[in-house]
Design a protein around this motif. Structure first.
Motif, PDB file in Angstrom:
ATOM      1  N   VAL A  31      38.715   0.326  77.121  1.00 26.12           N
ATOM      2  CA  VAL A  31      38.782   1.719  76.674  1.00 26.12           C
ATOM      3  C   VAL A  31      39.681   2.536  77.597  1.00 26.12           C
ATOM      4  CG1 VAL A  31      37.435   3.847  76.450  1.00 26.12           C
ATOM      5  CG2 VAL A  31      36.597   1.728  75.433  1.00 26.12           C
ATOM      6  N   ARG A  32      39.530   2.354  78.893  1.00 17.19           N
ATOM      7  CA  ARG A  32      40.347   3.118  79.838  1.00 17.19           C
ATOM      8  C   ARG A  32      41.813   2.716  79.747  1.00 17.19           C
ATOM      9  NH1 ARG A  32      37.075   5.857  83.741  1.00 17.19           N
ATOM     10  NH2 ARG A  32      34.866   5.395  83.392  1.00 17.19           N
ATOM     11  N   ALA A  33      42.076   1.428  79.526  1.00 18.11           N
ATOM     12  CA  ALA A  33      43.462   0.979  79.372  1.00 18.11           C
ATOM     13  C   ALA A  33      44.084   1.548  78.099  1.00 18.11           C
ATOM     14  CB  ALA A  33      43.521  -0.542  79.357  1.00 18.11           C
ATOM     15  N   ILE A  34      43.305   1.597  77.028  1.00 14.67           N
ATOM     16  CA  ILE A  34      43.800   2.173  75.773  1.00 14.67           C
ATOM     17  C   ILE A  34      44.069   3.662  75.936  1.00 14.67           C
ATOM     18  CG2 ILE A  34      43.153   2.741  73.397  1.00 14.67           C
ATOM     19  CD1 ILE A  34      41.669   0.018  73.342  1.00 14.67           C
ATOM     20  N   HIS A  47      51.056  -3.385  76.022  1.00 13.38           N
ATOM     21  CA  HIS A  47      50.940  -4.842  76.039  1.00 13.38           C
ATOM     22  C   HIS A  47      50.970  -5.387  77.470  1.00 13.38           C
ATOM     23  CE1 HIS A  47      50.836  -5.317  71.801  1.00 13.38           C
ATOM     24  NE2 HIS A  47      52.093  -4.922  71.577  1.00 13.38           N
ATOM     25  N   GLU A  48      51.781  -4.763  78.309  1.00 14.37           N
ATOM     26  CA  GLU A  48      51.831  -5.189  79.701  1.00 14.37           C
ATOM     27  C   GLU A  48      50.502  -4.914  80.397  1.00 14.37           C
ATOM     28  OE1 GLU A  48      53.419  -6.764  83.250  1.00 14.37           O
ATOM     29  OE2 GLU A  48      53.986  -6.956  81.141  1.00 14.37           O
ATOM     30  N   MET A  49      49.857  -3.812  80.046  1.00 11.01           N
ATOM     31  CA  MET A  49      48.568  -3.501  80.632  1.00 11.01           C
ATOM     32  C   MET A  49      47.522  -4.536  80.205  1.00 11.01           C
ATOM     33  SD  MET A  49      46.647   0.193  80.749  1.00 11.01           S
ATOM     34  CE  MET A  49      48.154   0.902  81.421  1.00 11.01           C
ATOM     35  N   SER A  50      47.592  -4.988  78.953  1.00  7.68           N
ATOM     36  CA  SER A  50      46.685  -6.047  78.506  1.00  7.68           C
ATOM     37  C   SER A  50      46.851  -7.286  79.373  1.00  7.68           C
ATOM     38  CB  SER A  50      46.946  -6.408  77.037  1.00  7.68           C
ATOM     39  OG  SER A  50      46.497  -5.395  76.176  1.00  7.68           O
ATOM     40  N   LEU A 104      43.745  -6.659  81.863  1.00  8.25           N
ATOM     41  CA  LEU A 104      42.604  -7.015  81.031  1.00  8.25           C
ATOM     42  C   LEU A 104      42.354  -8.511  80.912  1.00  8.25           C
ATOM     43  CD1 LEU A 104      42.964  -4.407  78.130  1.00  8.25           C
ATOM     44  CD2 LEU A 104      41.601  -4.249  80.213  1.00  8.25           C
ATOM     45  N   VAL A 105      43.407  -9.301  80.748  1.00  6.57           N
ATOM     46  CA  VAL A 105      43.233 -10.725  80.446  1.00  6.57           C
ATOM     47  C   VAL A 105      42.466 -11.454  81.533  1.00  6.57           C
ATOM     48  CG1 VAL A 105      44.468 -12.908  80.132  1.00  6.57           C
ATOM     49  CG2 VAL A 105      45.194 -10.873  78.880  1.00  6.57           C
ATOM     50  N   ASP A 106      42.689 -11.103  82.776  1.00  6.87           N
ATOM     51  CA  ASP A 106      41.997 -11.770  83.873  1.00  6.87           C
ATOM     52  C   ASP A 106      40.639 -11.148  84.199  1.00  6.87           C
ATOM     53  OD1 ASP A 106      43.990 -13.647  84.231  1.00  6.87           O
ATOM     54  OD2 ASP A 106      45.083 -12.412  85.679  1.00  6.87           O
ATOM     55  N   GLY A 107      40.274 -10.094  83.478  1.00 15.40           N
ATOM     56  CA  GLY A 107      38.996  -9.439  83.735  1.00 15.40           C
ATOM     57  C   GLY A 107      37.868 -10.091  82.963  1.00 15.40           C
ATOM     58  N   PRO A 108      36.614  -9.872  83.372  1.00 13.20           N
ATOM     59  CA  PRO A 108      35.467 -10.521  82.728  1.00 13.20           C
ATOM     60  C   PRO A 108      35.221 -10.066  81.294  1.00 13.20           C
ATOM     61  CG  PRO A 108      34.732  -8.878  84.313  1.00 13.20           C
ATOM     62  CD  PRO A 108      36.216  -9.021  84.496  1.00 13.20           C
ATOM     63  N   ASP A 109      35.563  -8.824  80.973  1.00 12.61           N
ATOM     64  CA  ASP A 109      35.283  -8.324  79.624  1.00 12.61           C
ATOM     65  C   ASP A 109      36.121  -9.016  78.567  1.00 12.61           C
ATOM     66  OD1 ASP A 109      33.460  -6.642  80.752  1.00 12.61           O
ATOM     67  OD2 ASP A 109      34.614  -4.798  80.445  1.00 12.61           O
ATOM     68  N   TYR A 110      37.323  -9.445  78.924  1.00 10.49           N
ATOM     69  CA  TYR A 110      38.238 -10.058  77.958  1.00 10.49           C
ATOM     70  C   TYR A 110      37.624 -11.322  77.342  1.00 10.49           C
ATOM     71  CZ  TYR A 110      42.405 -12.637  76.383  1.00 10.49           C
ATOM     72  OH  TYR A 110      43.317 -13.357  75.663  1.00 10.49           O
ATOM     73  N   LYS A 111      37.233 -12.257  78.183  1.00  6.90           N
ATOM     74  CA  LYS A 111      36.675 -13.507  77.665  1.00  6.90           C
ATOM     75  C   LYS A 111      35.326 -13.286  76.999  1.00  6.90           C
ATOM     76  CE  LYS A 111      39.157 -16.563  80.803  1.00  6.90           C
ATOM     77  NZ  LYS A 111      39.078 -17.575  81.894  1.00  6.90           N
ATOM     78  N   GLU A 112      34.536 -12.370  77.550  1.00  2.60           N
ATOM     79  CA  GLU A 112      33.233 -12.086  76.963  1.00  2.60           C
ATOM     80  C   GLU A 112      33.386 -11.481  75.566  1.00  2.60           C
ATOM     81  OE1 GLU A 112      29.215 -11.354  76.096  1.00  2.60           O
ATOM     82  OE2 GLU A 112      30.270 -12.841  77.328  1.00  2.60           O
TER      83      GLU A 112
END
Length: 264
Positions: A210-213, A233-236, A240-248
């Motif tokens: 949400v904060r990245a968006i 897209h660069e922020m993703s 985000l990709v390496d953060g825990p919320d992404y995979k969850e």
């Protein structure tokens, strides 16, 4: 969530990730220099509190205005120099409000005039009472009010903006819903419930996403959709990709279950 600090012109109550920020400067919630200074302290607190995921901006039920714009009592003593100094300070605070890292939902139950309409434009989602009205009356105070600059980023019709700032006339909530300024127009007693419903939906999402968006969407306002899209897209990729919320989030979708995001 720990007990919220006290402020002079605002009340802040937070629960389950949603903070309700209530303006309280009777009778019309006019913003003086002291109010902006208090708002700066509120912003400091919000940004230092990751548990606040969404802010709902409201006024008290008995207020005569949601936000009534600048305190005109201060304006009579202005010179060019003091006017410029006030403007620079105010713009600094309002820009910080616009750039809050968490989303903002406006719960507008009373008129939003001048600076009040500008504050509404800085919120991410706007819910208004059908009885509320709006105006940019600076032309009647011999001021420019930014000449509509705050509204150009919203892609409102240029002719509509020009009429609004050149006549200073009142605009109904229905009229502003029609041109896309407001998300929802409801009876007054339903406004807060709708604003809280939206805020809770957002608060249940991944805070990191949400904060990245929010940051990316604000950037698009400034640099345009092409450069802003690339930055998003660069922020993703980088945040985000390496953060825990992404995979969850993706695992929960594939497994048809509700995601369990880490608490702030």
């Amino acid at each position: 969530m720990p007990q919220e600090p006290t402020f002079e012109f605002f009340h802040l109550e937070a629960s389950d990730g949603v903070a309700v920020l209530t303006v309280d400067r009777p009778p019309v919630n006019a913003f003086s220099r002291e109010v902006y200074e208090d708002l700066a302290r509120v912003i400091d607190h919000i940004e230092a509190t990751p548990a606040i995921r969404v802010v709902v901006l409201a006024c008290k039920p008995d207020a005569k205005a949601w936000i009534g714009g600048g305190d005109l009592k201060e304006f009579l003593s202005f010179t060019a120099e003091t006017r410029r100094a006030r403007h620079d300070y105010v713009e600094g605070v309002t820009d910080r409000f616009y750039r809050l890292s968490c989303p903002t939902v406006a719960a507008i139950t009373r008129p939003a005039l001048g600076g009040g309409m500008v504050f509404a434009s800085f919120c991410d989602i706007l819910v208004s009472a059908d009885t509320a009205f709006f105006a940019m009356p600076e032309v009647d105070r011999s001021l420019t009010g930014g000449a509509g600059a705050y509204f150009n980023r919203l892609n409102l019709p240029v002719s509509f903006i020009r009429e609004m700032i050149l006549t200073g006339r009142r605009l109904s909530a229905a009229e502003l819903r029609e041109v896309g300024f407001l998300n929802h127009v409801l009876p007054e007693d339903q406004v807060m419930d709708k604003a809280m419903e939206i805020a809770r939906i957002i608060a249940a999402k991944s805070s990191a996403a949400v904060r990245a968006i929010k940051q990316s969407a604000n950037l698009i306002d400034t640099v345009g959709w092409d450069e802003g899209r690339a930055a998003a897209h660069e922020m993703s990729a980088t945040k985000l990709v390496d953060g825990p919320d992404y995979k969850e989030a993706i695992s929960a979708f594939l497994e048809r279950r509700k995601p369990a995001f880490n608490a702030d």
